[in-house]
Design a protein around this motif. Structure first.
Motif, PDB file in Angstrom:
ATOM      1  N   THR A 101       0.809  -1.219   0.000  1.00 47.84           N
ATOM      2  CA  THR A 101       0.000   0.000   0.000  1.00 47.84           C
ATOM      3  C   THR A 101       0.843   1.272   0.000  1.00 47.84           C
ATOM      4  O   THR A 101       0.302   2.357  -0.194  1.00 47.84           O
ATOM      5  CB  THR A 101      -0.919   0.028   1.230  1.00 47.84           C
ATOM      6  N   ASN A 124      -3.368   3.500   4.721  1.00 44.08           N
ATOM      7  CA  ASN A 124      -4.738   3.347   4.213  1.00 44.08           C
ATOM      8  C   ASN A 124      -5.796   3.724   5.239  1.00 44.08           C
ATOM      9  O   ASN A 124      -6.660   4.557   4.992  1.00 44.08           O
ATOM     10  CB  ASN A 124      -4.963   1.898   3.751  1.00 44.08           C
ATOM     11  N   CYS A 125      -5.748   3.074   6.406  1.00 47.53           N
ATOM     12  CA  CYS A 125      -6.836   3.236   7.377  1.00 47.53           C
ATOM     13  C   CYS A 125      -6.433   4.059   8.602  1.00 47.53           C
ATOM     14  O   CYS A 125      -7.251   4.309   9.475  1.00 47.53           O
ATOM     15  CB  CYS A 125      -7.342   1.865   7.834  1.00 47.53           C
ATOM     16  N   GLN A 185       1.080  -6.844   7.697  1.00 49.06           N
ATOM     17  CA  GLN A 185      -0.261  -6.303   7.576  1.00 49.06           C
ATOM     18  C   GLN A 185      -0.667  -5.608   8.861  1.00 49.06           C
ATOM     19  O   GLN A 185      -0.254  -6.004   9.956  1.00 49.06           O
ATOM     20  CB  GLN A 185      -1.268  -7.405   7.240  1.00 49.06           C
ATOM     21  N   ASN A 190      -6.180  -4.090  10.222  1.00 49.64           N
ATOM     22  CA  ASN A 190      -7.301  -4.154   9.280  1.00 49.64           C
ATOM     23  C   ASN A 190      -6.951  -4.904   8.002  1.00 49.64           C
ATOM     24  O   ASN A 190      -7.764  -4.943   7.072  1.00 49.64           O
ATOM     25  CB  ASN A 190      -7.780  -2.745   8.927  1.00 49.64           C
ATOM     26  N   CYS A 197      -1.032   3.228   9.595  1.00 51.74           N
ATOM     27  CA  CYS A 197      -1.204   2.607   8.284  1.00 51.74           C
ATOM     28  C   CYS A 197      -1.573   3.684   7.271  1.00 51.74           C
ATOM     29  O   CYS A 197      -2.432   4.519   7.546  1.00 51.74           O
ATOM     30  CB  CYS A 197      -2.278   1.529   8.351  1.00 51.74           C
ATOM     31  N   HIS A 224      -4.364  -4.372   5.731  1.00 51.18           N
ATOM     32  CA  HIS A 224      -3.677  -3.710   4.629  1.00 51.18           C
ATOM     33  C   HIS A 224      -2.207  -4.147   4.612  1.00 51.18           C
ATOM     34  O   HIS A 224      -1.559  -4.211   5.659  1.00 51.18           O
ATOM     35  CB  HIS A 224      -3.781  -2.187   4.776  1.00 51.18           C
TER      36      HIS A 224
END
Length: 376
Positions: free
Chosen positions: A84, A126-127, A96, A99, A124, A101
């Motif tokens: 990501t 992403n989240c 990871q 969540n 992270c 990702h």
């Protein structure tokens, strides 16, 4: 005709007239047929418009898309399994967040190092959930899936699974770049492996005279001399009477400046009956080291004890027994006294910025210090 006459006619005709009964039945059948056609038309209209969606009904499966519209399976998996952060397929370990990702090992370590430099909690991309070595785990299923995906050899352009690509490029590929076996005596040739036998059979370097080879051998001797000088220095230090070593743990701290800077310091430790402290800093206390791609660590050794006379020492730092960081041994010398109890900051001899990020991402930096007291 009066109502009484109509009733009499109907009563008179009913028992013996079949035509009246047929007329009534035909009309009823026609009406049923019309009602049936209307119901069918209404059902077709409902099917075309679609029934009202039920919120409790599970979603229907999507229709399968043809390969031409969706692309190859490998290309779709690339977008699913990529990191990501760098948006590339991981080459080694895959981590990871909580969540799910995915992050490749290099980007994961870089995020942790950046958070240490900025004094922030790593998150992270992403989240924005918190990430750390304790909160994140490796995803072995993704690692195995990525290792089986095909990739192109950079030399012969053929497709191979990622798990076998490295062996193919190093040992099997006939187009891999190789060097002449007479490189040690100055042959500069580089080319595909399948052309190597033809070149070596025609190479002119084996027929050179000793005079022509002396310059090349002189450069080789200088490089060999530098390596031997380091080894001989270490061996001579091991012959000293007073030798001490200890495991040191650098812990992160912040300066009291308006713009705080990260530095590391060890607890006090005792070696050779003296009390010492080690300090380290990132990029020589650069203002914003998190904005720099090149990262280095430098350290200094501080004598905390009072001495009656000058204490001449040699020292070096090596990796600890439980770390995988690569450190090249470099020997430093200093004469300690009450007035000169600190060495200058010297570079920690790590190979590159990737190794530096590994150290910054760790909770503490664990190394091993050797001190040799020079006898007068």
């Amino acid at each position: 005709m009066s109502a009484l006459e109509e009733r009499d006619v109907g009563v008179a005709a009913a028992p013996g007239s079949s035509s009246a009964a047929l007329g009534v039945g035909a009309v009823g059948a026609a009406m049923e047929a019309v009602a049936g056609v209307a119901a069918m038309q209404e059902e077709v209209a409902i099917r075309r418009e679609g029934p009202e969606p039920d919120p409790d009904e599970p979603p229907k499966k999507r229709a399968k898309v043809s390969e031409g519209e969706s692309g190859k399976l490998e290309e779709r998996l690339y977008s699913v399994l990529c990191c990501t952060v760098c948006l590339d397929l991981p080459k080694a370990s895959v981590y990871q967040c909580t969540n799910g990702h995915l992050m490749c090992a290099g980007c994961f370590i870089h995020l942790l190092a950046d958070s240490r430099l900025k004094e922030e909690q790593a998150t992270c991309p992403n989240c924005r959930c918190e990430i750390s070595k304790n909160l994140c785990c490796r995803n072995l299923a993704v690692e195995k899936a990525v290792s089986e995906l095909p990739t192109e050899c950079t030399f012969c352009l053929k497709q191979f699974p990622r798990s076998s690509l490295e062996r193919h490029q190093k040992e099997e590929c006939q187009d891999r770049v190789t060097q002449c076996k007479y490189k040690r005596i100055g042959c500069p040739w580089q080319g595909p492996f399948h052309e190597l036998p033809a070149h070596e059979s025609e190479c002119s370097h084996p027929t050179k005279t000793g005079t022509e080879l002396m310059g090349i051998l002189g450069e080789m001797d200088q490089s060999h001399r530098r390596d031997m000088q380091l080894y001989n220095s270490i061996f001579s230090l091991l012959c000293y009477e007073k030798i001490g070593f200890t495991e040191v743990q650098f812990r992160p701290y912040r300066t009291d400046d308006f713009i705080t800077r990260l530095y590391y310091e060890t607890p006090r430790f005792t070696v050779l009956n003296q009390t010492w402290v080690l300090k380290a800093r990132v990029n020589d206390s650069e203002r914003n080291p998190n904005l720099s791609c090149k990262r280095t660590l430098s350290f200094q050794l501080i004598l905390k004890s009072k001495v009656n006379s000058a204490l001449e020492c040699s020292f070096l730092l090596l990796k600890g027994p439980y770390d995988d960081v690569r450190i090249k041994p470099v020997i430093h010398h200093h004469s300690f006294s009450n007035d000169a109890n600190e060495t200058d900051y010297v570079p920690l001899p790590i190979s590159d910025s990737v190794e530096c990020n590994k150290l910054l991402a760790a909770k503490n930096i664990n190394l091993r210090l050797f001190i040799f007291q020079v006898q007068k």
